[in-house]
Design a protein around this motif. Sequence first.
Motif, PDB file in Angstrom:
ATOM      1  N   VAL A 120      -1.877   2.104   1.099  1.00 32.54           N
ATOM      2  CA  VAL A 120      -1.559   0.746   0.673  1.00 32.54           C
ATOM      3  C   VAL A 120      -2.592   0.270  -0.341  1.00 32.54           C
ATOM      4  CG1 VAL A 120      -1.268  -1.639   1.416  1.00 32.54           C
ATOM      5  CG2 VAL A 120      -0.429   0.225   2.864  1.00 32.54           C
ATOM      6  N   LYS A 121      -2.113  -0.197  -1.504  1.00 35.93           N
ATOM      7  CA  LYS A 121      -2.994  -0.699  -2.551  1.00 35.93           C
ATOM      8  C   LYS A 121      -2.779  -2.182  -2.828  1.00 35.93           C
ATOM      9  CE  LYS A 121      -4.789   3.308  -3.070  1.00 35.93           C
ATOM     10  NZ  LYS A 121      -4.682   4.093  -4.284  1.00 35.93           N
ATOM     11  N   GLY A 122      -1.699  -2.744  -2.306  1.00 37.57           N
ATOM     12  CA  GLY A 122      -1.409  -4.158  -2.512  1.00 37.57           C
ATOM     13  C   GLY A 122      -0.451  -4.641  -1.445  1.00 37.57           C
ATOM     14  N   SER A 123      -0.555  -5.916  -1.074  1.00 35.66           N
ATOM     15  CA  SER A 123       0.268  -6.445   0.007  1.00 35.66           C
ATOM     16  C   SER A 123       0.357  -7.960  -0.136  1.00 35.66           C
ATOM     17  CB  SER A 123      -0.347  -6.075   1.355  1.00 35.66           C
ATOM     18  OG  SER A 123       0.369  -6.661   2.417  1.00 35.66           O
ATOM     19  N   VAL A 124       1.580  -8.501  -0.039  1.00 35.94           N
ATOM     20  CA  VAL A 124       1.736  -9.950  -0.178  1.00 35.94           C
ATOM     21  C   VAL A 124       3.064 -10.382   0.441  1.00 35.94           C
ATOM     22  CG1 VAL A 124       2.894  -9.867  -2.433  1.00 35.94           C
ATOM     23  CG2 VAL A 124       1.541 -11.875  -1.819  1.00 35.94           C
ATOM     24  N   THR A 125       3.088 -11.594   0.967  1.00 36.53           N
ATOM     25  CA  THR A 125       4.320 -12.222   1.440  1.00 36.53           C
ATOM     26  C   THR A 125       4.761 -13.240   0.404  1.00 36.53           C
ATOM     27  OG1 THR A 125       3.712 -11.941   3.764  1.00 36.53           O
ATOM     28  CG2 THR A 125       5.388 -13.577   3.275  1.00 36.53           C
ATOM     29  N   VAL A 126       5.992 -13.093  -0.083  1.00 32.57           N
ATOM     30  CA  VAL A 126       6.488 -13.973  -1.130  1.00 32.57           C
ATOM     31  C   VAL A 126       8.009 -14.012  -1.054  1.00 32.57           C
ATOM     32  CG1 VAL A 126       6.534 -12.094  -2.833  1.00 32.57           C
ATOM     33  CG2 VAL A 126       6.427 -14.461  -3.615  1.00 32.57           C
ATOM     34  N   GLY A 127       8.593 -15.163  -1.290  1.00 32.55           N
ATOM     35  CA  GLY A 127      10.047 -15.280  -1.345  1.00 32.55           C
ATOM     36  C   GLY A 127      10.748 -14.893  -0.064  1.00 32.55           C
ATOM     37  N   GLY A 128      10.135 -15.153   1.093  1.00 34.51           N
ATOM     38  CA  GLY A 128      10.771 -14.810   2.357  1.00 34.51           C
ATOM     39  C   GLY A 128      10.754 -13.339   2.675  1.00 34.51           C
ATOM     40  N   MET A 129       9.965 -12.560   1.932  1.00 29.31           N
ATOM     41  CA  MET A 129       9.868 -11.128   2.196  1.00 29.31           C
ATOM     42  C   MET A 129       8.411 -10.713   2.128  1.00 29.31           C
ATOM     43  SD  MET A 129      11.227  -9.488  -1.409  1.00 29.31           S
ATOM     44  CE  MET A 129      10.395  -9.902  -2.956  1.00 29.31           C
ATOM     45  N   HIS A 130       8.098  -9.578   2.746  1.00 29.42           N
ATOM     46  CA  HIS A 130       6.767  -8.997   2.649  1.00 29.42           C
ATOM     47  C   HIS A 130       6.893  -7.703   1.873  1.00 29.42           C
ATOM     48  CE1 HIS A 130       2.566  -8.568   3.863  1.00 29.42           C
ATOM     49  NE2 HIS A 130       2.815  -7.272   3.968  1.00 29.42           N
ATOM     50  N   VAL A 131       6.063  -7.530   0.846  1.00 28.66           N
ATOM     51  CA  VAL A 131       6.125  -6.331   0.017  1.00 28.66           C
ATOM     52  C   VAL A 131       4.750  -5.678  -0.019  1.00 28.66           C
ATOM     53  CG1 VAL A 131       8.077  -7.009  -1.421  1.00 28.66           C
ATOM     54  CG2 VAL A 131       5.786  -7.737  -2.068  1.00 28.66           C
ATOM     55  N   VAL A 132       4.742  -4.363  -0.022  1.00 30.43           N
ATOM     56  CA  VAL A 132       3.504  -3.600  -0.157  1.00 30.43           C
ATOM     57  C   VAL A 132       3.643  -2.630  -1.314  1.00 30.43           C
ATOM     58  CG1 VAL A 132       2.936  -3.762   2.301  1.00 30.43           C
ATOM     59  CG2 VAL A 132       4.209  -1.772   1.440  1.00 30.43           C
ATOM     60  N   ALA A 133       2.525  -2.323  -1.937  1.00 29.86           N
ATOM     61  CA  ALA A 133       2.463  -1.297  -2.974  1.00 29.86           C
ATOM     62  C   ALA A 133       1.691  -0.120  -2.416  1.00 29.86           C
ATOM     63  CB  ALA A 133       1.779  -1.834  -4.218  1.00 29.86           C
ATOM     64  N   VAL A 134       2.272   1.076  -2.496  1.00 35.31           N
ATOM     65  CA  VAL A 134       1.591   2.276  -2.020  1.00 35.31           C
ATOM     66  C   VAL A 134       1.569   3.321  -3.127  1.00 35.31           C
ATOM     67  CG1 VAL A 134       2.341   1.844   0.360  1.00 35.31           C
ATOM     68  CG2 VAL A 134       3.661   3.412  -1.085  1.00 35.31           C
ATOM     69  N   THR A 135       0.561   4.199  -3.071  1.00 33.91           N
ATOM     70  CA  THR A 135       0.481   5.353  -3.969  1.00 33.91           C
ATOM     71  C   THR A 135      -0.009   6.547  -3.155  1.00 33.91           C
ATOM     72  OG1 THR A 135      -1.831   5.202  -4.672  1.00 33.91           O
ATOM     73  CG2 THR A 135      -0.248   3.772  -5.814  1.00 33.91           C
ATOM     74  N   PRO A 136       0.159   7.771  -3.668  1.00 32.37           N
ATOM     75  CA  PRO A 136      -0.362   8.956  -2.963  1.00 32.37           C
ATOM     76  C   PRO A 136      -1.867   9.125  -3.122  1.00 32.37           C
ATOM     77  CG  PRO A 136       1.382   9.535  -4.547  1.00 32.37           C
ATOM     78  CD  PRO A 136       0.957   8.151  -4.838  1.00 32.37           C
ATOM     79  N   ASP A 137      -2.505   8.274  -3.900  1.00 29.47           N
ATOM     80  CA  ASP A 137      -3.925   8.406  -4.211  1.00 29.47           C
ATOM     81  C   ASP A 137      -4.756   7.640  -3.177  1.00 29.47           C
ATOM     82  OD1 ASP A 137      -6.422   8.576  -5.279  1.00 29.47           O
ATOM     83  OD2 ASP A 137      -5.982   7.436  -7.088  1.00 29.47           O
ATOM     84  N   SER A 138      -5.579   8.342  -2.438  1.00 29.36           N
ATOM     85  CA  SER A 138      -6.380   7.697  -1.395  1.00 29.36           C
ATOM     86  C   SER A 138      -7.645   7.053  -1.934  1.00 29.36           C
ATOM     87  CB  SER A 138      -6.767   8.718  -0.321  1.00 29.36           C
ATOM     88  OG  SER A 138      -7.584   9.738  -0.882  1.00 29.36           O
ATOM     89  N   THR A 139      -8.032   7.387  -3.158  1.00 25.39           N
ATOM     90  CA  THR A 139      -9.321   6.923  -3.672  1.00 25.39           C
ATOM     91  C   THR A 139      -9.202   5.833  -4.733  1.00 25.39           C
ATOM     92  OG1 THR A 139      -9.346   8.663  -5.354  1.00 25.39           O
ATOM     93  CG2 THR A 139     -10.358   9.161  -3.224  1.00 25.39           C
TER      94      THR A 139
END
Length: 229
Positions: free
Chosen positions: A93-112
């Motif tokens: 997980v690189k980003g996370s936010v609740t907006v517009g009645g939904m929760h969205v996360v951004a993920v990538t395969p990069d751990s670093t």
Amino acid sequence: MTLRAAPVSYAYPVWFVQGGGVSGLTVGYAPAYTTKAAAESVAVIDAHARARLTSRMRLVVEKGFEAVAGETLESQGEDSQETPLADSFPVFVKGSVTVGGMHVVAVTPDSTGPGLPSGLVTLGSEPPGWIQVPPAADGDWWYAVGVSTAYFREYYGWDEAERHGRQTLALNAGARMRSLMEQTEEEQRAVLQVSTAVELGSVSVVSRWRDANNCYVLVRGRVLAVRTR
């Protein structure tokens, strides 16, 4: 005096609006549950499954259209199947936010890699040009636009728009068409079936926009194989 409603503004994280700027980024969705932890868990599971699918997938699409007496073809339904072809892999997980009645996360395969900023940007009031004219193919990359109704539960709209974008990408890569004309004493009927079976890789959302009625996404991906059916 005539009262005019103020235009609706939509604000999202920049990584949600223009995810194409981050290598390997995938967005996962969840309803905005009572607790953020519950929403985060569901969104991460969704992002993991979505990342595996869009990394490499087989997409089979069939659409039917019908017209009577030379009228515009109208959709008579569709059937599509998306099958992941990549092995499962970890995402972070690189980003996370609740907006517009939904929760969205951004993920990538990069751990670093660094995390993504959570600040929101407001979408422009005018639709971007790619909605009418998507970019032309660029080397191995193909582009397509997906559109969906902006449902009350907003994540449904974004999810469906992404799916429609992948379908259009597959149909652009290679489609078979079968047509049938039927004449009766009362009318002439035309039936058209469009189908494709394609392998796609590295599919991602490059940009998003929405208004009060619809959600739009610009997707890109690599066409790995076109199969005859």
